[in-house]
Write an enzyme that holds these catalytic residues in place. Structure first.
Site, PDB file in Angstrom:
ATOM      1  N   ILE A   1      -4.955   9.317  -1.091  1.00 33.48           N
ATOM      2  CA  ILE A   1      -5.441   8.016  -1.542  1.00 33.48           C
ATOM      3  C   ILE A   1      -5.562   7.125  -0.317  1.00 33.48           C
ATOM      4  O   ILE A   1      -4.570   6.803   0.324  1.00 33.48           O
ATOM      5  CB  ILE A   1      -4.504   7.426  -2.602  1.00 33.48           C
TER       6      ILE A   1
ATOM      7  N   GLU B   1      -2.667  17.903  -2.107  1.00 30.11           N
ATOM      8  CA  GLU B   1      -2.482  16.733  -2.952  1.00 30.11           C
ATOM      9  C   GLU B   1      -3.662  15.806  -2.693  1.00 30.11           C
ATOM     10  O   GLU B   1      -4.135  15.719  -1.568  1.00 30.11           O
ATOM     11  CB  GLU B   1      -1.179  16.041  -2.516  1.00 30.11           C
TER      12      GLU B   1
ATOM     13  N   VAL C   1      15.012  -5.999  -5.013  1.00 25.68           N
ATOM     14  CA  VAL C   1      15.033  -7.211  -4.182  1.00 25.68           C
ATOM     15  C   VAL C   1      14.034  -8.234  -4.732  1.00 25.68           C
ATOM     16  O   VAL C   1      14.336  -9.427  -4.848  1.00 25.68           O
ATOM     17  CB  VAL C   1      14.672  -6.871  -2.715  1.00 25.68           C
TER      18      VAL C   1
ATOM     19  N   GLU D   1       7.237   2.779  -9.478  1.00 22.31           N
ATOM     20  CA  GLU D   1       6.348   2.464  -8.358  1.00 22.31           C
ATOM     21  C   GLU D   1       5.112   3.367  -8.398  1.00 22.31           C
ATOM     22  O   GLU D   1       5.224   4.561  -8.678  1.00 22.31           O
ATOM     23  CB  GLU D   1       7.092   2.655  -7.027  1.00 22.31           C
TER      24      GLU D   1
ATOM     25  N   ARG E   1      10.334 -12.391   2.272  1.00 23.57           N
ATOM     26  CA  ARG E   1      11.694 -12.042   2.699  1.00 23.57           C
ATOM     27  C   ARG E   1      11.981 -12.663   4.056  1.00 23.57           C
ATOM     28  O   ARG E   1      11.290 -12.364   5.034  1.00 23.57           O
ATOM     29  CB  ARG E   1      11.853 -10.524   2.786  1.00 23.57           C
TER      30      ARG E   1
ATOM     31  N   ARG F   1      17.409   0.506 -10.684  1.00 24.40           N
ATOM     32  CA  ARG F   1      18.270  -0.625 -10.321  1.00 24.40           C
ATOM     33  C   ARG F   1      17.449  -1.907 -10.380  1.00 24.40           C
ATOM     34  O   ARG F   1      16.237  -1.855 -10.526  1.00 24.40           O
ATOM     35  CB  ARG F   1      18.768  -0.442  -8.893  1.00 24.40           C
TER      36      ARG F   1
END
Lengths: 455, 78
Positions: free
Chosen positions: A204, A201, A296, A275, A339, A293
């Site tokens: 990155i 792969e 946060v 994402e 957070r 969903r």
């Protein structure tokens, strides 16, 4: 059918957030809670409350039978799952379907499909969303690996085809590296998994984590632009921004448009997030996964676009059409969220549950604090450590950081340790202020002792 | 007689994982720093270590029990 009675199958700050959205829509709120959460703020704010089991989440917030039974007993016509717990549990959604109760989110089939990494990657590719280039199948010889790597481009990540997790991953920067590492990787894969097959792969280096907020009603879908969430510790986001200042307009449009294409391709209903990893050098972005969903960090997007995303997802779950077209959704200024966790950042982030003795919340234009605290509240040790999220919005990134510093200085959570000192240090850090960080940045920064006790 | 006290509130475990042996059995010798249990607090696992050496007598709470900070978890002799 618009939702009239909604059970909130979650706790903490997101339960409070959902109740506020529901009340603004004149929806009757029913808060599900464990025996350890009788005193939580969401229980006090909701129209009614129902106990779903003991403190242990497995027996309460993760218990499908208990939550469905509570929804039936309280005559709820819908359940909002929040994030975490059963927000992406297709079996839970099927159990609600069987009971004739609406799930505030996408269908069980979409959750299944997007929850499967391979299926999600295929759906993304089909919709034109770039994925991390990788070998199509297993590679059995070094020569095969060398020829595939030439197509993918270096550096490449060498993984065991049969493996999982991070075990035995090597990164080759050049063909010479690959020729040396591939036989070692084959031998190790054979020893560990009984199969010497390899998978390659593109690697990155120092990627940024960029994500796109989408919303769908089953036929149409829109995006609410992107968030920058590279500031992470142990894969947990710590500090989030909207938008991502590192993107140029062309890259931003491409990123957001392909995200909408994927949402439309799967007839997505509700709030979702795609994402990506972003390579700042080459301006390439690659899909990692989709979260089906509310997240946060959704408030930064709400501040950027002036939209209540939680209300919008409840609206579409009740059968409504999207209330904003893409042209109606605009970005304004810059938003940052931090957070606040019940952890001691000076003691390896040791959890710090306990009683909140004092609470002082900053107020003012562009300042928002989403939380579930009150003076005298006993933060229980059984659940995650998130206490609240401090969000600021200003005309640009520099002004937002300045506002974050003054908001943090005005925030006082007494009685327990919190991550406030970490956020103050980050807000003053030169690299953070220069928007020069990536997903691998924070842990070495902490290990180097950049977080010092304030005198 | 020495007691091992819990440093934090949470859920106490006498073994590393279900099906694994208990960290200590009655009669085992205990050196200062030996792990005698785990506490799950806010989804994080913390090792509970003996602060004195001696012989393990018994656990004072059951596996999987909810515990408070400062609560005695086990007894050592000698």
């Amino acid at each position: 059918m618009p939702i009239k009675r909604m059970l909130i199958a979650n706790r903490g700050e997101i339960a409070v957030r959902i109740i506020r959205a529901a009340k603004a829509m004149d929806i009757h709120t029913i808060q599900a809670h464990s025996e350890a959460d009788v005193d939580m703020l969401a229980v006090r704010l909701a129209d009614e409350a129902v106990c779903i089991g003991p403190a242990q989440a497995a027996q309460s917030y993760l218990n499908i039978e208990a939550v469905v039974a509570a929804a039936k007993a309280t005559k709820a016509d819908a359940v909002h799952p929040g994030y975490g717990f059963m927000a992406e549990n297709a079996d839970f959604v099927r159990a609600l379907d069987a009971a004739g109760i609406t799930f505030v989110g996408p269908s069980a089939d979409v959750i299944d499909r997007m929850g499967d990494k391979v299926a999600a990657r295929l759906a993304a590719k089909a919709a034109g969303v770039p994925v991390v280039p990788g070998s199509k199948g297993r590679l059995d010889t070094v020569e095969e690996a060398v020829s595939v790597a030439a197509e993918l481009g270096y550096p490449v990540m060498i993984k065991a085809a049969a493996g999982g997790g991070g075990k035995g991953i090597r990164i080759a920067d050049t063909e010479a590296d690959l020729r040396k590492m591939a036989p070692q990787a084959q031998a190790e894969a054979k020893a560990s998994f009984g199969d010497g097959g390899l998978y390659l792969e593109r690697a990155i280096n120092s990627p940024r984590h960029i994500e796109v907020q989408i919303m769908g009603d089953g036929t149409d879908a829109v995006h609410y632009f992107e968030r920058e969430c590279s500031m992470q510790r142990r894969r947990q986001k710590v500090w989030e921004e909207a938008g991502a200042s590192c993107l140029d307009q062309e890259t931003r449009s491409h990123l957001c448009d392909t995200a909408v294409a994927l949402a439309k391709a799967v007839n997505y209903v509700g709030a979702g997030t795609l994402e990506y990893l972003y390579d700042r050098e080459t301006k390439e972005f690659f899909f990692i996964e989709m979260n089906t969903r509310i997240q946060v960090e959704h408030p930064v997007t709400e501040m950027l676009t002036g939209t209540d995303l939680v209300q919008e997802m409840i609206h579409v779950a009740g059968g409504g059409k999207l209330r904003k077209s893409q042209a109606d959704i605009t970005r304004n200024g810059h938003a940052i969220e931090v957070r606040l966790n019940a952890e001691d950042p000076m003691m390896q982030f040791l959890p710090s549950p306990g009683k909140i003795n004092t609470l002082r919340v900053p107020e003012g234009d562009g300042i928002r604090f989403d939380h579930f605290l009150y003076e005298g509240y006993q933060v229980p040790p059984f659940y995650d450590s998130l206490l609240g999220k401090l969000i600021v919005h200003a005309e640009n990134r520099d002004a937002a950081i300045a506002l974050m510093i003054s908001a943090l200085e005005g925030l006082e959570i007494g009685g327990i340790k919190t991550t406030k000192p970490l956020h103050l240090a980050l807000a003053h850090d030169a690299s953070v202020r220069a928007d020069d960080f990536h997903t691998q940045w924070l842990e070495p920064w902490l290990a180097a002792g950049n977080l010092k006790p304030t005198p | 007689m020495a007691q091992v006290l819990s440093p934090v509130p949470g859920t106490f475990y006498t073994q590393a994982a279900p099906g694994e042996p208990q960290f200590k059995q009655p009669g085992d010798s205990v050196a200062s720093g030996d792990v005698i249990g785990l506490i799950e607090v806010m989804k994080t696992f913390i090792e509970v270590k003996a602060e004195a050496s001696g012989t393990f007598k018994k656990f004072l709470v059951e596996d999987g029990a909810a515990i408070n900070a400062g609560q005695p978890l086990a007894e050592l002799e000698g």
